[in-house]
Design a protein around this motif. Structure first.
Motif, PDB file in Angstrom:
ATOM      1  N   ASP A   1       6.616   9.438  14.721  1.00 39.74           N
ATOM      2  CA  ASP A   1       6.775  10.627  15.575  1.00 39.74           C
ATOM      3  C   ASP A   1       6.240  11.889  14.910  1.00 39.74           C
ATOM      4  O   ASP A   1       5.978  12.889  15.594  1.00 39.74           O
ATOM      5  N   TRP A   2       6.117  11.884  13.613  1.00 36.58           N
ATOM      6  CA  TRP A   2       5.620  13.043  12.862  1.00 36.58           C
ATOM      7  C   TRP A   2       4.101  13.073  13.006  1.00 36.58           C
ATOM      8  O   TRP A   2       3.404  12.172  12.544  1.00 36.58           O
ATOM      9  N   THR A   3       3.589  14.109  13.673  1.00 32.73           N
ATOM     10  CA  THR A   3       2.159  14.175  13.959  1.00 32.73           C
ATOM     11  C   THR A   3       1.592  15.517  13.513  1.00 32.73           C
ATOM     12  O   THR A   3       2.329  16.456  13.204  1.00 32.73           O
TER      13      THR A   3
ATOM     14  N   PRO B   1       9.290  16.039  16.563  1.00 35.86           N
ATOM     15  CA  PRO B   1      10.085  16.159  17.787  1.00 35.86           C
ATOM     16  C   PRO B   1      11.584  16.128  17.519  1.00 35.86           C
ATOM     17  O   PRO B   1      12.040  15.695  16.451  1.00 35.86           O
TER      18      PRO B   1
ATOM     19  N   SER C   1      13.929  13.270  15.517  1.00 40.59           N
ATOM     20  CA  SER C   1      13.108  12.517  14.568  1.00 40.59           C
ATOM     21  C   SER C   1      13.419  12.936  13.135  1.00 40.59           C
ATOM     22  O   SER C   1      13.984  13.996  12.891  1.00 40.59           O
TER      23      SER C   1
ATOM     24  N   THR D   1      11.146  20.944  19.472  1.00 42.95           N
ATOM     25  CA  THR D   1      10.132  20.341  18.602  1.00 42.95           C
ATOM     26  C   THR D   1       9.777  21.335  17.506  1.00 42.95           C
ATOM     27  O   THR D   1       9.365  22.461  17.790  1.00 42.95           O
TER      28      THR D   1
END
Length: 333
Positions: A38-40, A94, A97, A160
């Motif tokens: 989820d870490w982008t 997000p 996460s 987020t």
């Protein structure tokens, strides 16, 4: 000291404006086995960023990526930071996460690379902990954190979280952002500072011709230099050849261009795209017979370090000997 608020503050509203203009651009999952994907991030500076479509971007310095054209305030912030940049990203986590505990082993003064943060969107329920201490950073503030220490992050809020994350090479400007007593203490432990390349007259094809050579790249260094392969496939020595090209030395590993070097002293070359704590020293400026790769401020196990799990202590300096051989086009009478 494991964190410091540095002498810059930025307008949260303008940061948000640029963020909105970038939201339609695709983000990429960040590397590392310590999160679930989820870490982008969106890259704003990358190697060869000013050379779109180049076949081997890793041979060039970090430069603004096309995405930065959509963010004038971020572009101005980065331009005002008067230091060589490495990777610059907008990193997004997000709600719900987390990022597991890990180390960024190469983020320290001795290796010559520091990680700065500017929060853009955050919340009191976003928990970031460095070496057991919780960080409380607010939008628009410029912070340094000692991310070479164990750290983790969990987003317990319903928003987020977005930070501008700037990897910089250490120079006088960067040191000037910190308290003088802190810098003095760090000098005692060792600092690797950016060194500019020599004048063009010292980097012509003729001046660099004596450094054309071949050698074996030790397997221990392949996590730093073996671009594009999995770690398991890098656990072996590689055949390297070094040749002058565009005022630099370009090194191929097993026939593939892997990295470039710039001349910063008569016998010393920095690695393009790497912090100043790693460099190559030849034994002579004219037809050298040997060289050493010098690596400062990282642990011995570079494979584990690349994965974010430091094994063993940081080593102040490691030297890897290279036995140089002539290439076919340097053998002469």
């Amino acid at each position: 000291m494991i964190s410091a608020r540095l002498g810059r503050d930025y307008d949260p509203a303008l940061l948000q404006r640029d963020l909105e203009s970038l939201r339609s651009l695709p983000q990429a999952p960040q590397p590392g086995p310590y999160h679930d994907g989820d870490w982008t991030g969106l890259t704003l500076y990358e190697q060869g960023g000013d050379r779109p479509g180049t076949q081997h971007p890793h041979l060039y310095h970090h430069a603004p990526a096309p995405a930065l054209e959509h963010a004038p305030y971020l572009r101005a912030i980065l331009a005002e930071l008067d230091c060589p940049k490495l990777l610059v990203r907008l990193l997004t986590l997000p709600a719900g996460s987390d990022i597991g505990e890990h180390n960024d082993a190469g983020s320290n003064f001795l290796f010559g690379s520091l990680r700065l943060h500017v929060p853009i969107v955050t919340h009191d329920d976003v928990v970031m902990v460095i070496d057991g201490e919780r960080m409380r950073w607010r939008p628009g503030e410029l912070w340094w954190g000692d991310f070479a220490r164990p750290h983790w992050l969990r987003n317990d809020s319903d928003i987020t979280r977005v930070h501008l994350v700037i990897d910089v090479q250490v120079n006088d400007f960067v040191l000037g952002l910190f308290p003088s007593d802190f810098v003095a203490a760090r000098r005692g432990d060792g600092i690797s500072a950016f060194r500019p390349p020599l004048p063009v007259s010292e980097r012509t094809a003729e001046a660099l011709a004596p450094f054309r050579c071949a050698f074996s790249m030790p397997a221990q260094l392949m996590p730093l230099f073996g671009k594009g392969g999995g770690l398991a496939g890098l656990a072996r020595d590689a055949h390297a050849e070094c040749r002058p090209e565009e005022g630099r030395l370009v090194v191929t590993l097993d026939g593939e261009p892997a990295f470039a070097m710039e001349r910063v002293a008569a016998r010393t070359f920095s690695i393009v795209g790497q912090p100043p704590g790693i460099f190559v020293e030849f034994d002579a400026a004219g037809r050298p017979g040997s060289a050493e790769v010098v690596v400062r401020g990282v642990p011995e196990d570079l494979y584990a370090a690349q994965l974010g799990f430091q094994q063993g202590p940081v080593v102040p300096e490691q030297r890897f000997a290279l036995g140089l051989r002539p290439t076919a086009d340097t053998v002469g009478p």
